[in-house]
Design an enzyme around this catalytic site. Structure first.
Site, PDB file in Angstrom:
ATOM      1  N   PRO A  85       0.824  -1.209   0.000  1.00 23.16           N
ATOM      2  CA  PRO A  85       0.000   0.000   0.000  1.00 23.16           C
ATOM      3  C   PRO A  85       0.858   1.260   0.000  1.00 23.16           C
ATOM      4  O   PRO A  85       1.847   1.350   0.730  1.00 23.16           O
ATOM      5  CB  PRO A  85      -0.809  -0.125   1.293  1.00 23.16           C
ATOM      6  CG  PRO A  85      -0.906  -1.598   1.501  1.00 23.16           C
ATOM      7  CD  PRO A  85       0.402  -2.164   1.033  1.00 23.16           C
ATOM      8  N   CYS A  86       0.455   2.230  -0.822  1.00 23.89           N
ATOM      9  CA  CYS A  86       1.338   3.372  -1.071  1.00 23.89           C
ATOM     10  C   CYS A  86       0.910   4.649  -0.367  1.00 23.89           C
ATOM     11  O   CYS A  86       1.565   5.672  -0.510  1.00 23.89           O
ATOM     12  CB  CYS A  86       1.401   3.643  -2.569  1.00 23.89           C
ATOM     13  SG  CYS A  86      -0.165   4.221  -3.284  1.00 23.89           S
ATOM     14  N   GLN A  87      -0.195   4.613   0.386  1.00 16.11           N
ATOM     15  CA  GLN A  87      -0.741   5.873   0.887  1.00 16.11           C
ATOM     16  C   GLN A  87       0.275   6.712   1.665  1.00 16.11           C
ATOM     17  O   GLN A  87       0.332   7.937   1.517  1.00 16.11           O
ATOM     18  CB  GLN A  87      -1.966   5.616   1.783  1.00 16.11           C
ATOM     19  CG  GLN A  87      -3.188   5.162   1.012  1.00 16.11           C
ATOM     20  CD  GLN A  87      -3.258   3.665   0.871  1.00 16.11           C
ATOM     21  OE1 GLN A  87      -2.253   2.966   0.998  1.00 16.11           O
ATOM     22  NE2 GLN A  87      -4.444   3.140   0.603  1.00 16.11           N
ATOM     23  N   SER A  90       2.693   8.173  -0.865  1.00 17.53           N
ATOM     24  CA  SER A  90       2.123   8.889  -1.987  1.00 17.53           C
ATOM     25  C   SER A  90       2.043  10.383  -1.714  1.00 17.53           C
ATOM     26  O   SER A  90       1.847  10.834  -0.584  1.00 17.53           O
ATOM     27  CB  SER A  90       0.718   8.351  -2.277  1.00 17.53           C
ATOM     28  OG  SER A  90       0.055   9.142  -3.217  1.00 17.53           O
TER      29      SER A  90
END
Length: 438
Positions: A85-87, A90
């Protein structure tokens, strides 16, 4: 290559393990290259899409699978893939990962050096965003395979993330080349790059940080060969006619094609047999012509939100794509009468097959979270075969084979079983709200 719908033994011959698998961007890519995969995914909605698509799946937390259910992974798996997951890394997220980048690099070294993992977990928790720690999971899975009797080290590793994570992949690559500490002399050829999706035939601008590693013996890993030209993001350097001014050059051997526009991709999808993509509403005098206004504002002023013409690639497809507004004319814009992309149309902009069976809830989020399959085909083909996908493979990737309901049901049993081993509360059904009394 067998169709997912015709597989009798769903877990036989699986080679690729896809961590954080989402709805299946990398798995779709693997399928069209002729490789079988299995994904681990905690989101029930994404799992429903995967089951409907005939993709073997385990509905579980990646960390829990590694810690207590590692033996359930087929021993035929020799490729580790995934996009954590990149949140937190990001630009659209809260930035915890970026601020902690140097700290996370130290954690990578600590894992390889053999520091106490309980202490590492405690220190990771103190960073304040549990998702930041997930970028370490691929390394932990590799170490688990190396240290588990009866398992072999993965022959290849493919990872992707937002560009901000590239420094972490560079640390990964350096350690994989060295083979020290807990790697126990297991070394890899490893390279990482920033890739622009439009340069690989994806009709959107999106940049990804990619790591490719494989065991020695096949020579150095060559960089991926872009098939299309880059799109000029600087509006001051381009104009509305840019798409028509740039030549395709497809007749010149070895020349790169112009990037693919939204109109070209959607128009092609709409012409396929039984396509759910119907672009007639966005045609004027037989021509598809529209513009898209981004969901993201500029400086808090909605009037400054970016625009893309139908003759250009889409904005990065995120989980908010359903909020982007589509207009056929300036008059519609002034009257605030927007259209929206449907889920199949959004999927096409991600290069999913036009008839991919999106299922479950939060489908826009599923689409936005996925790796574009066409980019995945280029990356996996380079990692596993040392070449680029063939034209026939890329052409076939526009249509997904029909999957029997029995296959979907069987895969759901494999993935969820009696649901007791699924992530806590993931199958909880919200109670309907009571209507107020009249």
């Amino acid at each position: 290559m067998n169709s997912p719908g015709s597989q009798v033994h769903h877990l036989d011959g699986i080679r690729i393990l896809d961590l954080f698998a989402g709805p299946g961007g990398l798995d779709v890519a693997a399928h069209f290259l002729g490789f079988k995969s299995i994904g681990i995914e905690w989101d029930r909605n994404a799992c429903e899409t995967r089951y409907a698509a005939g993709l073997p799946t385990i509905h579980a937390d990646v960390s829990v699978m590694r810690e207590s259910r590692f033996d359930e992974i087929p021993k035929s798996v020799d490729v580790l893939a995934g996009g954590p997951p990149c949140q937190s890394f990001s630009v659209a997220g809260n930035g915890a990962g970026r601020r902690a980048l140097d700290t996370v690099k130290k954690f990578i070294h600590r894992l390889v050096d053999g520091d106490d993992e309980a202490k590492i977990d405690e220190d990771l928790h103190a960073l304040g965003d549990s998702r930041t720690a997930l970028v370490l999971e691929p390394l932990r899975w590799l170490l688990k395979a190396i240290e588990t009797e009866g398992r072999d080290p993965y022959r290849a590793i493919v990872l992707e993330q937002v560009p901000a994570a590239l420094p972490l992949w560079e640390v990964y690559a350096k350690l994989l080349r060295g083979g020290e500490g807990r790697l126990k002399g297991v070394k890899y050829e490893a390279e990482c790059w920033e890739l622009k999706t439009e340069q690989f035939g994806v009709p959107q601008t999106r940049t990804r940080a990619v790591l490719v590693a494989r065991r020695p013996g096949r020579g150095a890993i060559e960089p991926l060969e872009a098939t299309h030209l880059p799109f000029d993001l600087h509006r001051g350097k381009r104009n509305a006619a840019q798409a028509d001014m740039l030549p395709t050059d497809s007749a010149i051997p070895g020349a790169k094609q112009r990037w693919l526009s939204m109109a070209e991709a959607l128009d092609a999808a709409s012409k396929l047999k039984s396509s759910p993509v119907d672009m007639s509403r966005l045609r004027t005098e037989g021509k598809m012509k529209f513009f898209v206004v981004s969901n993201y504002g500029s400086g808090g002023d909605p009037k400054n939100r970016g625009r893309r013409l139908s003759s250009e690639p889409a904005f990065t497809v995120t989980g908010k794509i359903s909020r982007n507004k589509v207009y056929k004319s300036s008059a519609e814009y002034e009257a605030e009468k927007p259209d929206r992309f449907t889920i199949p149309e959004s999927g096409v902009l991600q290069t999913f097959p036009h008839n991919f069976p999106w299922s479950g809830n939060d489908q826009a989020q599923q689409v936005g979270n996925a790796v574009p399959p066409r980019l995945g085909m280029h990356v996996l083909s380079r990692a596993l075969r040392g070449n680029t996908p063939s034209d026939d493979e890329l052409a076939a990737a526009t249509t997904w084979p029909t999957v029997p309901r029995t296959t979907t049901d069987e895969l759901r049993i494999i993935g969820c079983g009696d649901q007791s081993r699924c992530p806590p509360h993931s199958h909880r059904v919200p109670r309907p709200r009571r209507k107020p009394a009249p």
